[in-house]
Design an enzyme around this catalytic site. Structure first.
Site, PDB file in Angstrom:
ATOM      1  N   ASP A 120      73.180  17.965  72.142  1.00 55.29           N
ATOM      2  CA  ASP A 120      73.647  17.583  70.816  1.00 55.29           C
ATOM      3  C   ASP A 120      72.927  16.283  70.203  1.00 55.29           C
ATOM      4  O   ASP A 120      73.070  15.201  71.126  1.00 55.29           O
ATOM      5  CB  ASP A 120      75.350  17.052  71.289  1.00 55.29           C
ATOM      6  CG  ASP A 120      76.118  18.633  71.190  1.00 55.29           C
ATOM      7  OD1 ASP A 120      76.056  19.129  70.241  1.00 55.29           O
ATOM      8  OD2 ASP A 120      76.775  18.594  72.453  1.00 55.29           O
ATOM      9  N   ASP A 132      82.036  25.620  69.242  1.00 53.81           N
ATOM     10  CA  ASP A 132      81.788  24.322  69.868  1.00 53.81           C
ATOM     11  C   ASP A 132      82.636  23.521  69.420  1.00 53.81           C
ATOM     12  O   ASP A 132      82.954  22.865  68.258  1.00 53.81           O
ATOM     13  CB  ASP A 132      80.210  24.272  69.289  1.00 53.81           C
ATOM     14  CG  ASP A 132      79.819  22.654  69.703  1.00 53.81           C
ATOM     15  OD1 ASP A 132      80.365  22.174  70.757  1.00 53.81           O
ATOM     16  OD2 ASP A 132      78.643  22.287  69.241  1.00 53.81           O
ATOM     17  N   HIS A 138      73.173  23.154  76.205  1.00 54.87           N
ATOM     18  CA  HIS A 138      73.171  22.996  74.752  1.00 54.87           C
ATOM     19  C   HIS A 138      72.997  21.302  74.755  1.00 54.87           C
ATOM     20  O   HIS A 138      73.583  20.584  75.187  1.00 54.87           O
ATOM     21  CB  HIS A 138      74.813  23.010  74.210  1.00 54.87           C
ATOM     22  CG  HIS A 138      75.243  22.845  73.148  1.00 54.87           C
ATOM     23  ND1 HIS A 138      74.969  23.690  71.954  1.00 54.87           N
ATOM     24  CD2 HIS A 138      75.769  21.958  72.610  1.00 54.87           C
ATOM     25  CE1 HIS A 138      75.464  23.424  70.859  1.00 54.87           C
ATOM     26  NE2 HIS A 138      75.925  22.204  71.153  1.00 54.87           N
ATOM     27  N   MET A 152      72.384  13.513  67.569  1.00 54.89           N
ATOM     28  CA  MET A 152      73.112  12.782  66.452  1.00 54.89           C
ATOM     29  C   MET A 152      72.227  11.662  66.115  1.00 54.89           C
ATOM     30  O   MET A 152      71.773  11.194  66.811  1.00 54.89           O
ATOM     31  CB  MET A 152      74.375  12.519  66.927  1.00 54.89           C
ATOM     32  CG  MET A 152      75.377  13.685  67.535  1.00 54.89           C
ATOM     33  SD  MET A 152      77.005  13.120  68.119  1.00 54.89           S
ATOM     34  CE  MET A 152      77.388  14.388  69.089  1.00 54.89           C
ATOM     35  N   HIS A 206      71.417  21.579  68.967  1.00 49.98           N
ATOM     36  CA  HIS A 206      72.399  21.521  67.967  1.00 49.98           C
ATOM     37  C   HIS A 206      72.000  20.380  67.114  1.00 49.98           C
ATOM     38  O   HIS A 206      72.276  19.099  67.483  1.00 49.98           O
ATOM     39  CB  HIS A 206      73.666  21.506  68.368  1.00 49.98           C
ATOM     40  CG  HIS A 206      74.873  21.215  67.610  1.00 49.98           C
ATOM     41  ND1 HIS A 206      76.052  21.188  67.844  1.00 49.98           N
ATOM     42  CD2 HIS A 206      74.726  21.440  66.066  1.00 49.98           C
ATOM     43  CE1 HIS A 206      76.843  20.962  66.937  1.00 49.98           C
ATOM     44  NE2 HIS A 206      76.000  21.125  65.746  1.00 49.98           N
ATOM     45  N   MET A 211      72.721  17.347  64.819  1.00 53.71           N
ATOM     46  CA  MET A 211      73.843  17.080  63.763  1.00 53.71           C
ATOM     47  C   MET A 211      73.021  15.938  63.099  1.00 53.71           C
ATOM     48  O   MET A 211      73.355  14.718  63.299  1.00 53.71           O
ATOM     49  CB  MET A 211      75.122  16.578  64.669  1.00 53.71           C
ATOM     50  CG  MET A 211      75.901  17.708  65.137  1.00 53.71           C
ATOM     51  SD  MET A 211      76.784  17.265  66.279  1.00 53.71           S
ATOM     52  CE  MET A 211      75.871  17.621  67.657  1.00 53.71           C
ATOM     53  N   SER A 259      77.525  21.647  77.255  1.00 56.16           N
ATOM     54  CA  SER A 259      76.660  20.459  76.507  1.00 56.16           C
ATOM     55  C   SER A 259      76.558  19.350  77.450  1.00 56.16           C
ATOM     56  O   SER A 259      77.608  18.906  77.926  1.00 56.16           O
ATOM     57  CB  SER A 259      77.442  20.102  75.339  1.00 56.16           C
ATOM     58  OG  SER A 259      77.086  18.806  74.775  1.00 56.16           O
ATOM     59  N   SER A 282      83.018  18.319  77.228  1.00 51.80           N
ATOM     60  CA  SER A 282      83.871  17.693  78.212  1.00 51.80           C
ATOM     61  C   SER A 282      84.695  18.184  79.389  1.00 51.80           C
ATOM     62  O   SER A 282      84.873  17.752  80.407  1.00 51.80           O
ATOM     63  CB  SER A 282      84.948  16.794  77.678  1.00 51.80           C
ATOM     64  OG  SER A 282      85.629  17.615  76.610  1.00 51.80           O
ATOM     65  N   MET A 287      81.960  25.435  64.204  1.00 49.17           N
ATOM     66  CA  MET A 287      82.554  24.297  64.728  1.00 49.17           C
ATOM     67  C   MET A 287      84.087  24.307  64.686  1.00 49.17           C
ATOM     68  O   MET A 287      84.675  24.473  63.870  1.00 49.17           O
ATOM     69  CB  MET A 287      82.119  23.010  64.142  1.00 49.17           C
ATOM     70  CG  MET A 287      80.585  22.604  64.176  1.00 49.17           C
ATOM     71  SD  MET A 287      80.017  22.568  65.897  1.00 49.17           S
ATOM     72  CE  MET A 287      80.784  21.148  66.285  1.00 49.17           C
TER      73      MET A 287
HETATM   74  C1  DX5 Z   1      80.615  17.688  68.826  1.00 47.90           C
HETATM   75  C2  DX5 Z   1      79.401  18.592  69.641  1.00 47.90           C
HETATM   76  C3  DX5 Z   1      79.868  19.284  70.815  1.00 47.90           C
HETATM   77  C4  DX5 Z   1      80.385  18.533  72.050  1.00 47.90           C
HETATM   78  C5  DX5 Z   1      81.576  19.470  72.242  1.00 47.90           C
HETATM   79  O1  DX5 Z   1      80.005  17.207  68.206  1.00 47.90           O
HETATM   80  O2  DX5 Z   1      78.512  19.375  68.752  1.00 47.90           O
HETATM   81  O3  DX5 Z   1      78.615  20.167  71.455  1.00 47.90           O
HETATM   82  O4  DX5 Z   1      79.415  18.226  73.196  1.00 47.90           O
HETATM   83  O5  DX5 Z   1      82.171  18.612  73.050  1.00 47.90           O
HETATM   84  P1  DX5 Z   1      83.744  19.009  73.970  1.00 47.90           P
HETATM   85  O6  DX5 Z   1      83.469  20.424  74.636  1.00 47.90           O
HETATM   86  O7  DX5 Z   1      84.253  18.177  74.852  1.00 47.90           O
HETATM   87  O8  DX5 Z   1      84.689  19.212  72.703  1.00 47.90           O
HETATM   88 ZN    ZN Z   2      77.240  20.921  69.761  1.00 51.16          ZN
END
Ligand code: DX5
Ligand code: ZN
Length: 218
Positions: free
Chosen positions: A35, A171, A33, A37, A66, A68, A8, A194, A137
Site C-alpha cells: 500500500d 480491499d 500487497h 500512500m 496499490h 494511493m 497487505s 490488520s 475498495m
Molecule cells: C487501505 C489499504 C488496504 C489496507 C487494508 O487503504 O488499501 O490494503 O491494508 O487493511 P485492512 O485489511 O486492515 O482493512
Molecule cells: Zn490496498
C-alpha cells in the site's frame, strides 16, 4: 476461479519488514500487497519504490502495488525498476486513466484499476481491455483496520457480470467473517492487512483460506 490471498504489509511492523516478507513467503499466500500512500491522495505517507526494491530479493511472490497516490504516471518506471509485478491505480487519482494504464502495460507490468466506495462501478468499464484486475475498495483508502463497508459488494457483483475473466479484488476490512460474502458476490482476490497481522500471519492466512474454501467465484 482460484481464490488469491494478498496480505497487505501495511499493518506489519515496519521495523522488521524483511522478516515479515520472509514469513509471508513461507505462508499460504499468493501475492504480497503493498500500500503506497503519498500524503496527498490519502493523508498518510507509507513508502515508495525504494522499499519495494529493498524487499524484492527476499521472495519470488508477486508484488501487488496499490498506488494511493496522485500523479501515478510519474512512478511507473520507478516501480518497474524496483521489481513490482502489478500496479493498481485509482480512477479518482488519474486525469488520464487510459494513458496511465497503457503506460503500465508498456512497462510490462500487469495493470489494475481501483474504485473508492463512493465511485460508481461503470467508471472502469471503458478501460477493461487494459487491465486484468478491478479493485473494489471496501473501506475508504488510507488506513488499515477500518470497518468493512458492505455496499460495494453490489459493485463487485455487477463487475463480475461485466468482466467474467478479470480478477476482482476487495480491499479493506477483509477477515473470515467478511471474506465469504465478498467471494459470493464475485470477488476472487482478498487483501487482508490488520487481520493478517493481528496474530501469527501463517495461522491467520490459513484461517482466511479456510473461511472461503468451499466458495468459488463464478
Ligand atoms: C487501505 C489499504 C488496504 C489496507 C487494508 O487503504 O488499501 O490494503 O491494508 O487493511 P485492512 O485489511 O486492515 O482493512
Ligand atoms: Zn490496498
Amino acid at each position: 476461479m482460484k481464490t488469491i490471498l494478498a496480505p497487505s504489509i501495511l499493518s506489519a511492523d515496519f521495523g522488521r519488514l524483511a522478516a515479515v516478507v520472509h514469513t509471508l513467503d513461507a505462508a499460504d499466500c499468493d501475492w504480497i500487497h503493498m500500500d503506497v500512500m503519498d500524503g496527498s491522495f490519502v493523508p498518510p505517507i507509507t513508502f515508495g519504490s525504494h522499499a519495494v526494491a529493498a524487499l524484492r530479493p527476499l521472495t519470488k511472490k508477486p508484488f501487488d502495488c496499490h498506488l494511493m497516490i496522485d500523479h501515478p504516471e510519474t512512478q511507473i518506471v520507478a516501480f518497474k525498476d524496483a521489481g513490482a509485478n502489478r500496479i493498481t491505480v485509482h480512477v479518482e487519482a488519474c486525469s488520464h486513466l487510459h494513458r496511465v494504464l497503457e503506460s503500465i502495460r508498456e512497462a510490462e507490468m500487469l495493470a489494475g484499476v481501483a474504485i473508492n466506495p463512493g465511485t460508481p462501478a461503470d467508471t472502469v468499464l471503458e478501460v477493461l481491455e487494459l487491465v486484468d484486475l478491478l479493485l473494489v475498495m471496501t473501506v475508504n483508502p488510507g488506513w488499515g483496520g477500518q470497518k468493512f463497508i458492505r455496499q460495494p459488494l453490489a459493485k463487485v457483483a455487477s463487475l463480475r457480470n461485466a468482466a467474467p475473466q478479470h480478477h476482482i479484488q476487495v480491499d479493506g476490512g477483509i477477515d473470515p467473517e467478511t471474506a465469504p460474502g465478498a467471494l459470493c458476490a464475485g470477488a476472487n482476490v482478498l487483501v487482508s492487512g490488520s487481520y493478517t497481522f493481528s496474530g501469527d500471519p501463517k495461522e491467520r492466512l490459513d484461517a482466511l483460506r479456510s473461511s472461503v474454501c468451499s466458495i468459488s467465484a463464478s
